[in-house]
Design a protein around this motif. Structure first.
Motif, mmCIF file in Angstrom:
data_model
loop_
_atom_site.group_PDB
_atom_site.id
_atom_site.type_symbol
_atom_site.label_atom_id
_atom_site.label_comp_id
_atom_site.label_asym_id
_atom_site.label_seq_id
_atom_site.Cartn_x
_atom_site.Cartn_y
_atom_site.Cartn_z
ATOM 1 N N ASP A 1 -11.625 25.529 9.712
ATOM 2 C CA ASP A 1 -12.048 26.729 9.098
ATOM 3 C C ASP A 1 -12.954 26.423 7.998
ATOM 4 N N GLU A 2 -12.677 25.440 7.491
ATOM 5 C CA GLU A 2 -13.365 24.872 5.894
ATOM 6 C C GLU A 2 -14.871 24.682 6.291
ATOM 7 N N LYS A 3 -15.694 25.624 5.297
ATOM 8 C CA LYS A 3 -17.128 25.378 5.240
ATOM 9 C C LYS A 3 -17.596 24.323 4.216
ATOM 10 N N ASP A 4 -16.701 24.305 3.070
ATOM 11 C CA ASP A 4 -17.269 23.443 1.984
ATOM 12 C C ASP A 4 -17.217 22.034 2.521
ATOM 13 N N GLN A 5 -18.227 21.291 2.310
ATOM 14 C CA GLN A 5 -18.313 19.842 2.677
ATOM 15 C C GLN A 5 -17.351 19.108 2.030
ATOM 16 N N VAL B 1 -14.071 16.888 3.633
ATOM 17 C CA VAL B 1 -14.055 15.366 3.447
ATOM 18 C C VAL B 1 -12.423 15.033 3.196
ATOM 19 N N SER B 2 -12.024 15.801 2.214
ATOM 20 C CA SER B 2 -10.732 15.381 1.922
ATOM 21 C C SER B 2 -9.784 15.968 2.699
ATOM 22 N N LYS C 1 -10.076 15.814 5.813
ATOM 23 C CA LYS C 1 -10.115 14.742 6.807
ATOM 24 C C LYS C 1 -9.435 13.356 6.508
ATOM 25 N N TRP C 2 -9.592 13.254 5.065
ATOM 26 C CA TRP C 2 -8.845 11.978 4.791
ATOM 27 C C TRP C 2 -7.177 12.208 4.656
ATOM 28 N N ILE C 3 -6.618 13.480 4.414
ATOM 29 C CA ILE C 3 -5.304 13.818 4.631
ATOM 30 C C ILE C 3 -5.051 13.754 6.060
ATOM 31 N N GLU C 4 -5.812 14.137 7.035
ATOM 32 C CA GLU C 4 -5.642 14.339 8.306
ATOM 33 C C GLU C 4 -5.415 12.559 8.880
ATOM 34 N N GLN C 5 -6.137 11.723 8.483
ATOM 35 C CA GLN C 5 -6.187 10.340 8.607
ATOM 36 C C GLN C 5 -4.990 9.641 7.955
ATOM 37 N N GLU C 6 -4.329 9.951 6.890
ATOM 38 C CA GLU C 6 -3.366 9.573 6.242
ATOM 39 C C GLU C 6 -2.129 10.048 7.213
#
Length: 714
Positions: A524-528, A532-533, A535-540
């Motif tokens: 849902d997020e449109k802000d780039q 990115v933040s 996706k970093w939370i998803e990776q961790e």
């Protein structure tokens, strides 16, 4: 020495001295006479041989001249064809068939014919280099293989060619060579004396001889300066000879001087001298024997009692104490015999007492030796100079030393792994009474652990008890330590499994919620920047999920359904995958040395894949830029198990970290790399299936991990 013996030896020596002087005098006279005879014989024999050799030269020379003047041969020379060659060959063969000449060689410009007049074989190729070197007949000696040939050479020219002055030099001629072999048969023909030999030699080698092997060394060192030089009583091959050397002509084409040696054996003269010596010794022996018999006859009454006493003394030496001797009469000899009998009885009683003492000591010593060597601990006894007094069987077998070779050897020179400066210092303190006892534990590189105890070795002298050495007791506690470490490791894993199972389940539920919400927010997020933040939370979060998954796998104690696993196939699959996973900035070679006859193992293939992957990951991290990883499999017959060995040449592991290497969450990697569960999972999987895990490592050299998994017969 007895007076009778001294007297007897004196007369025997006198007779022998007289015989030796007589023998020397006779030998000298005979030798002088033999030398005179030998000189005359050698001179006559050498002259005869020299004349015989020259007679052959004259014979060949005369034959060459006769051929030159033969009119019938000259008539056939004008034909210059095969008929002429055959006719001349027939005439020459008929003339010299019984002359002793061995070969006749006839050569023209186009034809060659070799006539053999003896059973000795020779080929035209061997004589192919024979050419006429002079316009007139001549005689020469040439070397041919291992013998020489005497050659009479002649070029016969037809009369018609002599009348034509313009004819070429090589047109219309016949070259005739009369050849005599100078071999062993030739040497034998030069002399009729059975005791003489003939040899031909140059300055550096022996050419011909009846006994070539015995004379090669002698003639190779002989230097001749005179035309005729006699040598007397020369030893060759343990025999003696008189030798006369005469200089002959030079050999073509080497241009070396040829010598002829007349060798006359000295054996007849030596046999004559030996016969004289034998007779002299026989007479001397007879006289000496007669002297001994007469002396024994007159001294029998004196020597018999003394001999009887000597025999009794010899029997006393070997332990026959009960033997008593008797003699009639009352004199000094009878009193001596009575004293001897009393001494023998006293020695007999003392011997019985001594044998009982020795028997008790031997039984006690044998008992102590058996106890000493039956102990399941190594014992090393040292004196106060720190030299080895004794070592028991267990110590020698454990450390691979020979008990006989280490006795009296200094402790500092003992090639035993546990003996180091620390052990040496404790032993020294024990000997110097600075310590009354001490215990240390030594862990060796190959997973052996020894408990070393030091005790003072005391000896009792009079009323003082003092330290005279040190007793070192070495006990192998490797299995005990290994068992304790396994129990400790099992307790750690058991406690941690319960904790990690609960923690993993508690973390897993909120973690799933976080993962779902983060993924929805990303969509849902449109802000780039915010995306990115997220996706970093998803990776961790995924990283946390992987850790939770490993915790659950680690805490799981259930054994999956067993299957027959092909270990080699699994290793090949894992190694091919891992090769692609290696970082591009590393050059790591993975080598496989797999046993093709390896049986299958009762273990889940996914579990063994996880084991191999975890170990390979550790090896890859241990190698900085380039290196080698080797995987070896083999079947261990003794334990009926499959052994998997994984070696790398990485940075290695410090000794202090090896006992903790299988602890959960223990890692030596920096910057947060790894969870510290890799080797713990390896340990859990292997031990779950009844296997064993061992590790050896050295800093800067690399690490070796060995796995043993029970094998299953097909």
């Amino acid at each position: 020495m007895k007076i009778f013996t001294k007297t007897l030896l004196f007369f025997v020596a006198l007779i022998l001295l007289e015989s030796i002087l007589t023998l020397l005098l006779i030998t000298k006279i005979v030798s002088r006479n033999n030398l005179s005879i030998a000189k005359v014989e050698l001179s006559n024999e050498s002259s005869l041989i020299y004349d015989s050799h020259n007679s052959w030269k004259r014979k060949i020379w005369k034959s060459i001249i006769d051929i030159k003047n033969d009119e019938e041969i000259k008539r056939y020379l004008t034909l210059q064809n095969y008929f002429a060659m055959n006719r001349i060959s027939y005439l020459l063969e008929s003339r010299f068939i019984r002359s002793g000449i061995d070969y006749i060689l006839i050569k023209t410009e186009n034809l060659v014919n070799l006539i053999s007049l003896t059973t000795n074989t020779i080929t035209e190729d061997e004589l192919s280099n024979l050419i006429i070197r002079k316009p007139h007949p001549y005689l020469e000696i040439r070397r041919l293989k291992n013998y020489f040939i005497m050659i009479g050479s002649l070029r016969v020219i037809p009369p018609s060619r002599l009348q034509r002055e313009s004819s070429p030099a090589n047109e219309g001629y016949f070259d005739i060579f009369l050849i005599k072999r100078m071999d062993n048969l030739y040497c034998k023909s030069l002399t009729l004396n059975r005791n003489s030999n003939v040899s031909f030699f140059t300055n550096n080698s022996l050419i011909l001889s009846h006994e070539t092997v015995n004379f090669i060394k002698f003639f190779s060192t002989l230097s001749i300066k005179e035309i005729y030089e006699p040598l007397y009583n020369v030893e060759i091959g343990k025999k003696y000879y008189n030798i006369a050397v005469q200089r002959l002509e030079n050999i073509y084409p080497e241009n070396q001087t040829l010598f002829i040696a007349t060798i006359v054996s000295n054996e007849p003269y030596l046999e004559r001298i030996a016969s004289i010596r034998k007779i002299t010794f026989s007479v001397t022996g007879s006289v000496a024997f007669l002297s001994i018999i007469i002396s024994l006859f007159f001294s029998k009454k004196i020597t018999d009692p003394i001999q009887l006493l000597l025999n009794a003394m010899h029997k006393l030496k070997i332990g026959e104490y009960r033997k008593s001797i008797k003699i009639n009469g009352k004199n000094e000899i009878s009193e001596l015999f009575n004293g001897f009998n009393e001494m023998a009885e006293k020695l007999m009683s003392d011997r019985v007492i001594m044998e009982n003492y020795i028997k008790e000591i031997m039984i006690l010593n044998d008992f102590n030796e058996k106890v000493f060597n039956s102990l399941h601990a190594g014992i090393l006894i040292l004196n106060n100079n720190l030299n080895v007094l004794k070592a028991n069987k267990y110590f020698c077998e454990t450390f691979g030393v020979d008990s006989n070779k280490i006795i009296d050897k200094p402790l500092s020179l003992l090639d035993v792994e546990i003996i180091d400066d620390e052990v040496y210092d404790h032993v020294k303190k024990i000997v110097e009474s600075q310590e009354s006892g001490f215990t240390i534990v030594k862990r060796l590189e190959y997973s052996k652990v020894f408990e070393i105890k030091f005790y003072p070795f005391t000896a009792l002298r009079s009323s003082d008890i003092h330290t005279s050495g040190c007793i070192v007791v070495v006990e192998d506690i490797s299995k005990k330590v290994e068992f304790e470490e396994k129990i400790l490791q099992a307790e750690k894993l058991s406690s941690l499994s319960i904790l990690t199972a609960g923690v993993a389940h508690e973390i897993n539920n909120p973690l799933s919620s976080i993962m779902s919400n983060v993924q929805n927010l990303i969509e849902d997020e449109k802000d780039q920047d915010r995306s990115v933040s997220l996706k970093w939370i998803e990776q961790e979060t995924r990283r946390i999920a992987n850790i939770v998954h490993e915790l659950l796998a680690f805490s799981s104690s259930k054994t999956d359904s067993l299957e027959l696993c092909d270990i080699n196939n699994v290793i090949e699959q894992v190694s091919s995958i891992v090769k692609y996973a290696v970082s591009k900035d590393k050059e790591i070679e993975i080598g496989l040395k797999l046993d093709p006859n390896l049986p299958k193992a009762a273990i889940n293939s996914d579990e063994i894949k996880q084991v191999i992957v975890n170990i390979l990951n550790n090896s890859i991290h241990a190698i900085s830029k380039s290196g080698m990883i080797q995987i070896i499999t083999r079947y261990v017959v003794e334990s009926e198990s499959i052994q998997i060995t994984i070696k790398d040449n990485g940075i290695g592991i410090e000794d202090k970290n090896i006992p903790r290497i299988f602890d959960p969450f223990f890692t030596t990697k920096k910057n947060g790399i790894g969870t510290g569960l890799g080797l713990s999972i390896v340990y859990g999987i292997i031990t779950k299936h009844g296997g064993k895990v061992s590790i050896k490592s050295k800093v800067g050299k690399g690490t070796t991990i060995s796995l043993e998994i029970p094998a299953v017969e097909d």
